[in-house]
Design a protein around this motif. Sequence first.
Motif, short mmCIF file in Angstrom:
data_model
loop_
_atom_site.label_atom_id
_atom_site.label_comp_id
_atom_site.label_asym_id
_atom_site.label_seq_id
_atom_site.Cartn_x
_atom_site.Cartn_y
_atom_site.Cartn_z
N ARG A 163 0.84 -1.21 0.00
CA ARG A 163 0.00 0.00 0.00
C ARG A 163 0.87 1.26 0.00
N LEU A 164 1.97 1.21 0.76
CA LEU A 164 2.87 2.36 0.76
C LEU A 164 3.43 2.60 -0.64
N ARG A 167 0.95 4.38 -2.76
CA ARG A 167 0.89 5.80 -2.43
C ARG A 167 2.10 6.55 -2.97
N VAL A 178 -3.67 12.87 -4.63
CA VAL A 178 -3.42 11.99 -3.50
C VAL A 178 -3.77 12.69 -2.19
N VAL A 183 -4.71 11.16 1.86
CA VAL A 183 -3.38 10.69 2.23
C VAL A 183 -2.59 11.86 2.81
N ASP A 184 -1.94 11.62 3.94
CA ASP A 184 -1.09 12.64 4.56
C ASP A 184 0.18 12.76 3.74
N ILE A 185 0.20 13.70 2.82
CA ILE A 185 1.30 13.81 1.87
C ILE A 185 2.59 14.22 2.57
N LEU A 188 4.02 11.10 4.03
CA LEU A 188 4.53 10.27 2.94
C LEU A 188 5.89 10.77 2.47
#
Length: 303
Positions: A163-164, A167, A178, A183-185, A188
Amino acid sequence: MLLAEQALNGLQYGMMLFLMAAGLTLVFGVMGLINLAHGSLYMLGAFACAWVAAATGSFALGLAASLAAAAAAGVLVEVAVIRRLYARDHLEQVLATFALILVFSEGTRWVFGSFPLYLTLPAALSGAVTLPGGLQYPLFRLAIIGVGAAVAVGLWLLIARTRLGIRIRAGEADREMVAALGVDIARLYTLVFALGAALAGLAGALVGTIQSVQVGMGEPVLILAFVVIVIGGIGSIKGALVAALLVGLTDALGKALLPALFARFMEVSAANGIGAALGSMLIYILMAGVLIWRPQGLYGARG
């Protein structure tokens, strides 16, 4: 026998470059950031490994320390400095990360001193092994090839099967979408930067057993890492692997074989000088040829 030995040297050199370039191409491809301080993280990993290994007598603990120190420094740098550069143009990114090179160099000199450090190989990895055909080759260089191959497989599994990884690929393609999907960009980007820093630190620790660990050792390797990602294509792990192996083999075989080739029709001293000079130029000639043929790199996406 000479050809086989130099091919293995090129393979080992290429795997070391891949460890350096893989993190750089992740950061460059996903975050769009030109990070000149990547070589400083490589240097930090080498110093951490050398210091911990000397203090504890354990090379394994030194390797763990190189990963931890480089990753921690990467997180600190990303949160404190890099995060403010994403919306800036590339010139400001270059200037800020060049300043980080100076900070890391002086900080490392202040902590570890100006004298080089040396890593001692553990007994299990010292010595040479006999390969088919009777070739004696250092075991540790074979271990570097194995580590590089394992990291390549691990990165492929991470990017393609987790999943990572989804992303990361999505953030590379469209970071705004995203972020809009929840998603916490920022987190990431911190993870990607820490992963790239850890790979650079690992490369520094491994190379520190072959050469001395000293301030400034990361800058020459950084130039070659940029050559690798330009040849392979920005953001492509597969491209970084293929390009690193091409650069390593081209450099090793060129420097070993060109002087002997020129010696067939000129004096030995002149042949050695011209062959060594041309051998050092070959990787840049290779890069120029790839850019003429495929400006986006071997595996890069067209803009």
